[in-house]
Design a protein around this motif. Structure first.
Motif, PDB file in Angstrom:
ATOM      1  N   THR A  28      15.901 -15.318  10.614  1.00 28.23           N
ATOM      2  CA  THR A  28      16.750 -16.058   9.672  1.00 28.23           C
ATOM      3  C   THR A  28      16.165 -15.957   8.274  1.00 28.23           C
ATOM      4  O   THR A  28      15.239 -15.183   8.042  1.00 28.23           O
ATOM      5  N   VAL A  29      16.707 -16.736   7.365  1.00 29.33           N
ATOM      6  CA  VAL A  29      16.145 -16.823   6.021  1.00 29.33           C
ATOM      7  C   VAL A  29      15.880 -18.288   5.705  1.00 29.33           C
ATOM      8  O   VAL A  29      16.445 -19.185   6.329  1.00 29.33           O
ATOM      9  N   GLY A  65      15.947 -17.757   0.455  1.00 27.73           N
ATOM     10  CA  GLY A  65      16.430 -16.421   0.765  1.00 27.73           C
ATOM     11  C   GLY A  65      15.367 -15.504   1.342  1.00 27.73           C
ATOM     12  O   GLY A  65      15.590 -14.308   1.508  1.00 27.73           O
ATOM     13  N   GLU A  68      12.824 -14.009   4.260  1.00 26.71           N
ATOM     14  CA  GLU A  68      12.812 -13.753   5.691  1.00 26.71           C
ATOM     15  C   GLU A  68      12.000 -14.828   6.426  1.00 26.71           C
ATOM     16  O   GLU A  68      10.961 -15.268   5.929  1.00 26.71           O
TER      17      GLU A  68
END
Lengths: 351, 351, 351, 351
Positions: free
Chosen positions: D303-304, D308, D310
């Motif tokens: 996900t992030v 934004g 990783e």
């Protein structure tokens, strides 16, 4: 603009500008199986149309309605009624002189501020012409109400400082100013003619009386009967105030004076104007609206143009020197729309 | 009852009766990211609560609000705000004597006709207590408006025949009658005390002034700014009329007198009360409401009981002898709800 | 019927029956200042009208739209748009044979039960003709969306058991069945012709893809983007189901399979169909609707008449043997109405 | 957010987040005079609450409802009902680890995009906890419907690929997975346990059957019965599709197969699922919804974070491994809200 729809279950959507192709209305939520034809609607429109008497504008519009849907074999089907009235007298030329001016007292300025558009033909959507659609829809509502024994009568209660002192329902349509006091009619007519002669206009008061409404209509706490009637009345161009029953007079009364005592035979008075707690009492509903003098006058007035520069404006169109006589059927129509919607909402309560 | 919701995109839903467990409100459509805590709301509620001064009812309610949802880390999240106010002073015993009577001027009768239910505790949903929920919601709306530079001030403009002649905004909260005219305050207070001493009540007028509203707010043709303000005002118990700007006075004016001329420096007058064609002009919005004398008076009055039999009613509860001082924050709250809803609708127009 | 209005701030009101004088629509809440002329609308109507290809009904209607209001000097004014389409081919005679019969699978029966009215001409308000009004309104919505870079494309994804396997957006309008898979088109056309030859009809699936919608559109918890799209789609006659993204396939997946993982470059998959929690993710919005086979078939079917007596019905009108090709522009139109309304509501949130 | 209100005349307004102080609902438009007490509502809430069986989340919430208004002497008064459920198990600590992460498949991301707010406690307003308010409101609606002989039963029709093959209404509440097929129950339970053991989740299908609805309910053309049910169903978190009667199967049928022929004894089949033209036929209403696998799984997912960047997300809360068993009462509740609202609207049609 997203404000052209009124009503929750009996819903009217209007459209049209004074100098576009047509004005009209869709009425949704109509009781099915009711006899209805164009004459029912035309009769009401004829009461509103311009050029009908010496005290109204001499602009000519036949305001012929066409019923486009929702009726089959002479009866409503329960599907939406669409009523269309083509515009005939589109003398936009009349407006050339004021094309770039904001007319004092007029919605030119506020529409331009809101929409960023200057539709100088007549008054566009802000024109009184828009009320033809309301009257057409109201004619349907009146038909539904009549079947329930509900009758709505409005009349000119004052022109300038001259007030009607009597209430003779049968006289209203017999004089061009539509007052219920035949003795006051000549004076009112004279006041209007004088204003016209002076390139001026005059305000007035229109009163509305509604009989036959059973107790129990109105949806507290926000959608009260008087709240909805007030909204409906103030949505009519030129209306600047409304009061129910004793109204502003109630502000000067004591509780002892204002309270309507009850006896087994009914209420002893009706200071409340037929509505208490936002719900009809079963008594006659009575309210009055303040109508401002027509904004469009031919006298020279100071104003600004669309670029904010000083200007003088002399309005050369044909306008009603007093709004009251033609506002009478509009106020009745709006009242009818409110009542049908709230009566149907009341039916939903136990449905 | 399906009328307890107001607003199209900024929506308030209220609940609660005077002698139930609580009153309160859900506010939906709140701008996210706005700082809000319970003190913002409590401050407004304190202005409305009973027992705050000598001219209001001596009933005791702390009206402590609890904010149950919609705020995280001190800011609105954009999800519904729920504000809850528990009822404390539920002396239903006070109402035993009038359990089966319809109080004159009161919504007892109309609620019974509408719902077929007789909730004799206080006035149930028809009680002025319901307005606490409006004030709580209005406090949120005011917060949103303040961020846009919009300020709403209401004040008692008349008690009985005694009118405020001056407008001193700073004085309003300095006198218990909440008038803007400090010279008129003592007389107004005396009138109210006298009415109370006579087991009677007195009406009045509340005026509302709104500054900072940009031109362009209001949704013609039905959801006009003045139409919505009229609905909102008339939905408040005890309000019997409303007028904008020159109001009923406009009925006695000519167009020449009433039209607000424009110059490059702005409008030369404000007879329109800041609204033309249902849209704000950018001028101050001004309107006045007529407030009836409190219905609940201790004097003996003729009435009927729930079986339609003749009766005499003497109301022993604790009531405001004049509704105006406590109606001031309620009218401000309703005005704030109208404005936020229409401002957000206007944003949707170009959205 | 009070269900002929859709939308909260961008509102459409439709009217009209298949064999009345006209169908049409009022669109309120239109952004002002947008270039619009009748050709914008006519182009979409031409995609929907009957008689356009070998696989559609051979009934002839030019479906010529007239724009009656809301536009001045080629631009929207922000006031209501009224679009009117006169009915031309009113061969009510075709319906004489089934005048007193309830056609199987048809709304004849339910309309009669609801309204107590039997409008046997065509299907009255239940006719697919009503969707012309939706397409006209949708054309306006599409124009507003195009200015924001939002594009809506629907296509026939299956006819009977034959599915489109490819998605070539440019091919959709190049084959009469409006599929995005040019290789599947001939087979689909053949299936439809065969059904027609057998006096039968065939169902199918229409898929809709919407690109360019920013993240954040949709109003939880009830007016979610997918909830409104589902309502809009199911409101189209003949639609019996809808699924978003993986849809019914999601029911057979695990969370690990279905969850769309995120990376700094964006979502790695789009099982959600572009909507999570009722709000757009910024990915392509994808949904499919199940379309039932046309009810009107010429084969003899058992039914009852309006008096409840056994009867046999053979429908002789001219009908689409498969609804999908003409439903494509209708589904796009309804999707456009939903999106504009929710985008404007979103603008109101911070307004 | 302005989407927390459902219904036109029977209106519910909900509020509350998973980790705020409370969730709840106001129900307006309630028929007066109906017997109602908290036990009626608690019974339905107990079916929805967490921790009720081995296949649901082990989070503990008693979900005790308090009825705050609208009832007097054991009966509804017609005024708004407010139902309040305090949150008890607010272990926000569980969420610390994912405070700054967007959980895949979850509304975290879309809420952040829409509101600009990150409420990381549970899922805030997007949590399934919000449905407790719907179930409370639905309990009132069910009570009103029961008095009309209308019964709503939902059940788990599939878990993953395992489908219920039988319909035994009495069995639904006898197995924790709430399926109507007792033979399929053990397999379904095993599938769910297995998913849980693998830190995964599984999707399914919930079917709803409604009997006793008279013909005539539903408001064409936009507010059709199936359109409103579709909106209501899709507004429930996790629902990704809906189909009525033959549903997506209809897409593969011919008109001859799909049309429900009529005889004097009634319809011969019910492929329509009890709704034609958007109006009830009087037959049983049948629809199915696709339920996605629970987004919250403990497996590591890409996900992030809110910046934004990783990230890997491992969700440690306590979640339902399959949403279906607890979604059953929620779907019933929403269906009940739709029906009461449309039945009341139908009453308004002739009112």
């Amino acid at each position: 603009m997203s404000g052209s729809i009124y009503g929750k279950v009996f819903t009217v959507s209007t459209f049209g500008e004074s100098h576009g192709r047509a004005v009209g209305v869709i009425v949704d939520g109509v009781t099915p199986g009711i006899e209805l034809d164009e004459r029912d609607i035309q009769g009401e429109l004829d009461r509103r149309r311009p050029g009908q008497s010496a005290v109204t504008t001499q602009r000519k519009e036949s305001d012929t309605v066409q019923l486009m849907s929702g009726v089959f074999a002479g009866k409503t089907t329960g599907t939406p009624l669409m009523m269309l009235i083509f515009n005939e007298d589109q003398r936009s030329a009349d407006y050339g002189a004021i094309k770039d001016l904001f007319r004092p007292g007029h919605a030119d300025y506020t529409y331009a501020m809101k929409y960023g558009i200057r539709d100088y033909r007549g008054s566009g959507r802000a024109s009184g012409r828009e009320t033809a659609a309301r009257v057409a829809a109201g004619a349907v509502a009146k038909k539904l109400l009549a079947a329930k024994g509900i009758k709505i009568l409005a009349f000119t209660a004052a022109v300038g400082k001259l007030r009607a002192e009597k209430y003779c329902a049968d006289e209203i349509e017999r004089n061009p100013v539509r007052t219920a006091d035949p003795d006051a009619a000549p004076g009112m007519i004279e006041l209007i003619r004088q204003a016209a002669a002076e390139q001026n206009s005059v305000g007035g008061v229109v009163e509305c009386r509604i009989s036959g409404v059973p107790a129990g209509i109105g949806e507290p706490v926000f959608d009260k009967l008087d709240a909805e009637l007030a909204k409906a009345a103030l949505s009519i161009g030129g209306v600047k105030g409304i009061e129910f029953g004793a109204g502003f007079g109630a502000a000067e009364m004591t509780g002892r004076q204002h309270n309507d005592e009850m006896t087994p035979a009914g209420f002893k008075s009706n200071h409340a104007g037929g509505i208490i707690g936002g719900i009809s009492t079963g008594e006659e509903i009575i309210f009055r609206v303040a109508v401002k003098p027509t904004s469009s006058i031919a006298q020279a007035q100071r104003t600004v143009d669309v670029n904010g520069r000083e200007a003088v404006c002399e309005i050369r169109g044909r306008h009603d020197p007093c709004l009251c006589p033609r506002l009478v059927p509009v106020l009745e129509a709006m009242s009818a729309l409110v009542l049908v919607d709230l009566i149907k909402q009341h039916a939903a309560l136990r449905g």
